[in-house]
Enzyme design. Structure first.
Site, PDB file in Angstrom:
ATOM      1  N   PRO A  50      -6.105 -12.412   1.364  1.00 19.47           N
ATOM      2  CA  PRO A  50      -6.516 -11.256   1.306  1.00 19.47           C
ATOM      3  C   PRO A  50      -6.134 -10.297   1.922  1.00 19.47           C
ATOM      4  CG  PRO A  50      -8.756 -12.417   0.217  1.00 19.47           C
ATOM      5  CD  PRO A  50      -7.325 -13.120   1.238  1.00 19.47           C
ATOM      6  N   ALA A  92      -1.746 -13.734  10.963  1.00 22.96           N
ATOM      7  CA  ALA A  92      -1.278 -14.992  10.112  1.00 22.96           C
ATOM      8  C   ALA A  92       0.417 -14.458   9.528  1.00 22.96           C
ATOM      9  CB  ALA A  92      -1.724 -15.237   8.964  1.00 22.96           C
ATOM     10  N   ASP A 104      -7.956 -14.575  16.513  1.00 27.07           N
ATOM     11  CA  ASP A 104      -7.101 -14.834  14.784  1.00 27.07           C
ATOM     12  C   ASP A 104      -5.368 -15.336  15.585  1.00 27.07           C
ATOM     13  OD1 ASP A 104      -9.145 -13.033  14.321  1.00 27.07           O
ATOM     14  OD2 ASP A 104      -7.857 -11.870  13.409  1.00 27.07           O
TER      15      ASP A 104
END
Ligand SMILES: C[C@@](O)(CCO)CC(=O)[O-]
Length: 339
Positions: A124, A134, A175
């Protein structure tokens, strides 16, 4: 939320904390390229990590993103659930995705080459789960592979960071490292190392349904830091200290101590100004559902919470409890002891 992101409860894959081979697999056959990365959850250290404090994150291997790329005649294009069209006409909010394609083309020495990129993501977006990093990781791996290049982990990291800078200015790199890891990571000074886990531990993630606003939250912390440096430095120190404490607790498999540190971190993040009433609601619901602790995860101001379950069976109950409390989507992820 788009249908592919419908509320689901995964029992979660066992994420081993042993050797952490690179998860961003890619093929390097010229003419086709694939790349893969996963969601992540930050257990400790969001925001503080931007100011050099350590952090702990876990990749959520059950929530993947895949990118496919092939060289084409004509302009570069992107096909995803959010956009289908030419890259040079990509909407402003998807600029980081476009930046990932351009960065990879630059890296393979073909800045004006045509390439058709397709992204299939189960992560999401805008939920603090690392979607932007990602997607960028999968894209840079796929595009470079399509032109016959396999990126080294550091090359790939730099390219993901280009996209992340387009997303929120001054990314720590946490991240970018976490979405290509296969086990829990300790992040410090720009580098990620595998974190030892001394006993099984199960985490539950729950979405507030409110879009997270990482860019805005990072900017707000920066503004507050300029205005009240001593106050903010004390909070950042506290958050870094909780990450260090949690590292020890994870190492001994002490889920109660991890949970207690999470609850403290949530309070500090609220004082830092990155909270949201919807996050507080789910953190409170996690506690009434028996969680050992809970906090917001990621940039904040919306997005998801992460909670520590008592065990894997309790995680299923907690997922149901959080859904009943209004969360539109919840997942669990399990860590096995690494030794
Ligand atoms: C808020 C933040 O700490 C994490 C966002 O997922 C920003 C960063 O590390 O760059």
């Amino acid at each position: 939320m788009p249908s592919s992101l419908d509320a689901r409860a995964h029992r979660g894959e066992a994420v081993t904390a042993a050797a952490a081979p690179d998860a961003a697999a890619g093929s390097a056959v010229p003419g086709t390229g694939t790349g893969r990365a996963t969601a992540k959850t930050i257990l400790f250290g969001e925001h503080a990590v931007v100011y050099g404090r350590p952090a702990v994150a876990v990749p959520i291997t059950a929530i993947p993103v895949t990118a496919l790329a092939r060289p084409v005649e004509g302009p570069a294009s992107l096909r995803s659930a959010l956009y289908h069209g030419r890259l040079d006409r990509i909407p402003e909010r998807l600029r980081p995705t476009g930046a990932a394609v351009s960065a990879a083309l630059d890296a393979v020495g073909r800045p004006s080459a045509g390439v058709a990129v397709e992204v299939r993501s189960e992560i999401p977006a805008e939920r603090g789960l690392g979607s932007s990093a990602a997607v960028a990781a999968a894209i840079v791996t796929a595009v470079s592979a399509a032109f016959g290049r396999t990126l080294s982990p550091d090359e790939r990291h730099e390219l993901i960071q280009i996209a992340e800078r387009a997303a929120h200015g001054r990314p720590s790199g946490l991240d970018a490292r976490s979405v290509v890891a296969t086990g829990p990571v300790w992040f410090e000074d720009g580098a990620a190392t595998t974190l030892a886990v001394g006993g099984p531990m199960t985490f539950v993630l729950a979405d507030t349904g409110v879009a997270g606003r990482t860019r805005e939250a990072v900017a707000a912390v920066r503004a507050l830091h300029e205005e009240r440096p001593a106050h903010v430095d004390a909070l950042l120190e506290r958050l870094g200290g909780l990450a260090a404490q949690a590292r020890v607790a994870l190492g001994t498999g002490d889920a109660e101590a991890v949970g207690a540190a999470m609850t403290d971190a949530h309070a500090a993040l609220n004082v830092l100004g990155v909270g949201d009433p919807a996050l507080d609601h789910l953190v409170a619901a996690a506690r009434t559902g028996g969680a050992l602790g809970a906090k917001l995860t990621g940039g904040g101001r919306g997005g998801c919470i992460v909670a520590v379950a008592r065990d894997a069976d309790h995680a299923d109950d907690l997922v149901a409890h959080l859904r009943a409390a209004g969360s539109p989507a919840a997942w669990s992820t399990h860590l096995e002891a690494s030794r």
